[in-house]
Scaffold this motif. Sequence first.
Motif, mmCIF file in Angstrom:
data_model
loop_
_atom_site.group_PDB
_atom_site.id
_atom_site.type_symbol
_atom_site.label_atom_id
_atom_site.label_comp_id
_atom_site.label_asym_id
_atom_site.label_seq_id
_atom_site.Cartn_x
_atom_site.Cartn_y
_atom_site.Cartn_z
ATOM 1 N N THR A 22 76.472 40.911 63.247
ATOM 2 C CA THR A 22 77.854 41.383 63.341
ATOM 3 C C THR A 22 78.492 40.966 64.660
ATOM 4 O OG1 THR A 22 77.351 43.285 61.931
ATOM 5 C CG2 THR A 22 79.336 43.407 63.277
ATOM 6 N N LEU A 23 77.763 41.126 65.748
ATOM 7 C CA LEU A 23 78.296 40.721 67.049
ATOM 8 C C LEU A 23 78.496 39.215 67.111
ATOM 9 C CD1 LEU A 23 76.299 42.969 69.554
ATOM 10 C CD2 LEU A 23 78.712 43.139 68.943
ATOM 11 N N PHE A 24 77.555 38.450 66.568
ATOM 12 C CA PHE A 24 77.693 36.997 66.601
ATOM 13 C C PHE A 24 78.869 36.539 65.749
ATOM 14 C CE2 PHE A 24 76.310 32.697 65.140
ATOM 15 C CZ PHE A 24 76.417 32.069 66.377
ATOM 16 N N ALA A 25 79.033 37.123 64.559
ATOM 17 C CA ALA A 25 80.173 36.774 63.716
ATOM 18 C C ALA A 25 81.488 37.156 64.389
ATOM 19 C CB ALA A 25 80.056 37.466 62.363
ATOM 20 N N THR A 26 81.514 38.292 65.065
ATOM 21 C CA THR A 26 82.719 38.706 65.787
ATOM 22 C C THR A 26 83.053 37.720 66.890
ATOM 23 O OG1 THR A 26 82.223 41.028 65.322
ATOM 24 C CG2 THR A 26 83.769 40.572 67.105
ATOM 25 N N SER A 27 82.039 37.270 67.611
ATOM 26 C CA SER A 27 82.281 36.302 68.683
ATOM 27 C C SER A 27 82.772 34.969 68.123
ATOM 28 C CB SER A 27 81.003 36.098 69.502
ATOM 29 O OG SER A 27 80.003 35.429 68.763
ATOM 30 N N LEU A 28 82.231 34.543 66.983
ATOM 31 C CA LEU A 28 82.698 33.307 66.353
ATOM 32 C C LEU A 28 84.156 33.427 65.915
ATOM 33 C CD1 LEU A 28 79.693 32.161 64.122
ATOM 34 C CD2 LEU A 28 80.461 31.164 66.285
ATOM 35 N N ARG A 29 84.502 34.572 65.317
ATOM 36 C CA ARG A 29 85.889 34.779 64.894
ATOM 37 C C ARG A 29 86.834 34.730 66.094
ATOM 38 N NH1 ARG A 29 87.509 40.738 63.837
ATOM 39 N NH2 ARG A 29 87.214 40.586 66.093
ATOM 40 N N ASN A 30 86.484 35.449 67.164
ATOM 41 C CA ASN A 30 87.348 35.462 68.349
ATOM 42 C C ASN A 30 87.497 34.070 68.939
ATOM 43 O OD1 ASN A 30 87.370 38.257 68.012
ATOM 44 N ND2 ASN A 30 85.759 38.590 69.527
ATOM 45 N N ASN A 31 86.388 33.355 69.052
ATOM 46 C CA ASN A 31 86.434 32.028 69.656
ATOM 47 C C ASN A 31 87.152 31.026 68.763
ATOM 48 O OD1 ASN A 31 83.936 30.758 71.941
ATOM 49 N ND2 ASN A 31 85.969 29.956 71.520
ATOM 50 N N ALA A 32 87.041 31.200 67.435
ATOM 51 C CA ALA A 32 87.743 30.297 66.518
ATOM 52 C C ALA A 32 89.257 30.405 66.699
ATOM 53 C CB ALA A 32 87.350 30.601 65.077
ATOM 54 N N TYR A 33 89.768 31.626 66.797
ATOM 55 C CA TYR A 33 91.200 31.790 67.036
ATOM 56 C C TYR A 33 91.587 31.261 68.415
ATOM 57 C CZ TYR A 33 92.076 34.509 62.837
ATOM 58 O OH TYR A 33 92.229 34.904 61.526
ATOM 59 N N TYR A 34 90.710 31.459 69.375
ATOM 60 C CA TYR A 34 90.964 30.930 70.718
ATOM 61 C C TYR A 34 91.099 29.406 70.687
ATOM 62 C CZ TYR A 34 90.061 29.979 75.684
ATOM 63 O OH TYR A 34 90.143 29.524 76.984
ATOM 64 N N VAL A 35 90.209 28.740 69.943
ATOM 65 C CA VAL A 35 90.249 27.283 69.837
ATOM 66 C C VAL A 35 91.488 26.836 69.065
ATOM 67 C CG1 VAL A 35 89.071 25.269 68.874
ATOM 68 C CG2 VAL A 35 87.752 27.042 70.040
ATOM 69 N N THR A 77 86.827 42.437 70.862
ATOM 70 C CA THR A 77 87.827 41.494 70.349
ATOM 71 C C THR A 77 88.044 40.302 71.271
ATOM 72 O OG1 THR A 77 89.602 42.805 71.360
ATOM 73 C CG2 THR A 77 89.056 43.270 69.054
ATOM 74 N N THR A 78 87.450 40.296 72.460
ATOM 75 C CA THR A 78 87.474 39.114 73.323
ATOM 76 C C THR A 78 86.067 38.570 73.545
ATOM 77 O OG1 THR A 78 87.367 40.463 75.340
ATOM 78 C CG2 THR A 78 89.562 39.886 74.517
ATOM 79 N N LEU A 79 85.113 39.035 72.761
ATOM 80 C CA LEU A 79 83.733 38.553 72.867
ATOM 81 C C LEU A 79 83.654 37.119 72.366
ATOM 82 C CD1 LEU A 79 80.782 39.509 73.503
ATOM 83 C CD2 LEU A 79 80.585 39.996 71.053
ATOM 84 N N THR A 80 82.965 36.256 73.086
ATOM 85 C CA THR A 80 82.780 34.860 72.704
ATOM 86 C C THR A 80 81.286 34.546 72.650
ATOM 87 O OG1 THR A 80 82.879 34.091 75.003
ATOM 88 C CG2 THR A 80 84.959 34.180 73.769
ATOM 89 N N PRO A 81 80.883 33.492 71.920
ATOM 90 C CA PRO A 81 79.454 33.168 71.854
ATOM 91 C C PRO A 81 78.826 32.899 73.217
ATOM 92 C CG PRO A 81 80.640 32.017 70.125
ATOM 93 C CD PRO A 81 81.674 32.657 70.999
ATOM 94 N N ALA A 82 79.561 32.244 74.116
ATOM 95 C CA ALA A 82 78.998 31.968 75.435
ATOM 96 C C ALA A 82 78.731 33.255 76.201
ATOM 97 C CB ALA A 82 79.946 31.064 76.224
#
Length: 347
Positions: free
Chosen positions: A74-87, A293-298
């Motif tokens: 769940t945390l990893f998917a959340t980070s991917l979603r946040n980073n995808a919108y960021y990109v 909501t600002t969590l990223t994979p890095a």
Amino acid sequence: MPRTARRGEGAWGWLFVSPMVLVLGLFLVLPILMALWVSLLHWDGQSNPFSSRAHFVGLDNYRSLLTEDGLDRTLFATSLRNNAYYVLLTVPLQTLLALVLALVVNQRMLRGRSALRTAFFFPSVTSSIAVSTVFLFLFQGSGAVNTLLAWAGVKGPNWYADPRGVLSLLLGALGLVDPDHPVGVLANHSILGLSWYQWLSGPSVAMCTIILLSVWTTSGTFMLIFLAALQDIPRELEESAAIEGAGRFQMLRYVTLPALRPVLFLVLTLGLISTWQVFDQVYVMSRGAPGNTTLTPAYLSYSSAFGDSDFGQGAAIAFVLLALILGLTALQRLALRERTPRTRRNR
């Protein structure tokens, strides 16, 4: 040239490059291989990763991120979603702004071009930590941004404490969905543990501030890259197009942009890689808050390794992110490749 002479040149060549090969192997290839090994372990970082105290778990770290239900996925998917919108927001905005700035400062009749180039490039050479700290003061509840909005009769949000997605807010304002109680297909289907509604709710208000910061600090660097490419376009092409009666828009579309295709690929690739690796702004400004909501994979990789002492999980996140970046870069290269018309064979 005799074959023995060529062999001699090859041996001398390897001799001269051997110091750099050793340095790259010692400080680049070897750490990558060790990190790959760590991603297959359950290791707390307090012992030798090659000893019996480091438990070999195989692909369990990857399975917990991608296939097994739980907090890790769940945390990893959340980070991917946040980073995808960021990109999706940062890369087009910074590329477009950099190109516009380059076109402005490339005008030969413009006065103060050097001063403008320096002013546009200055945010890029400023410490990201210092700029992030300044943005914290600008976008706080009683900061300068909300003060300016209040003068215009607009009540600004509490930027860094607002986890709501901007797309869900927009759809809720239009009466299309209920942001607090989504129903239907969007709520009943999920990917990697997150519902479709969570994937499609857009970046949070807090993430939008980080996006603004990134666009402001990176556009200057890409402006210089575009500017160097613009100055390398032969003037004969522009003069020929002007003689043919091409206007500014036609000049940009049929002369400038085709000449900038290789540089555009470079800028988009650099932007794609850097945005998927965003860390320092998140670390200084939010550390994943509010509500991840600002969590990223890095940052998740860092917090898993150094915060939770699970270096295997942190390394696994890093390698999944590496595979994602390589795949997206390959797709981008395929989309922007030079297409040549096929020649028909005469029968």
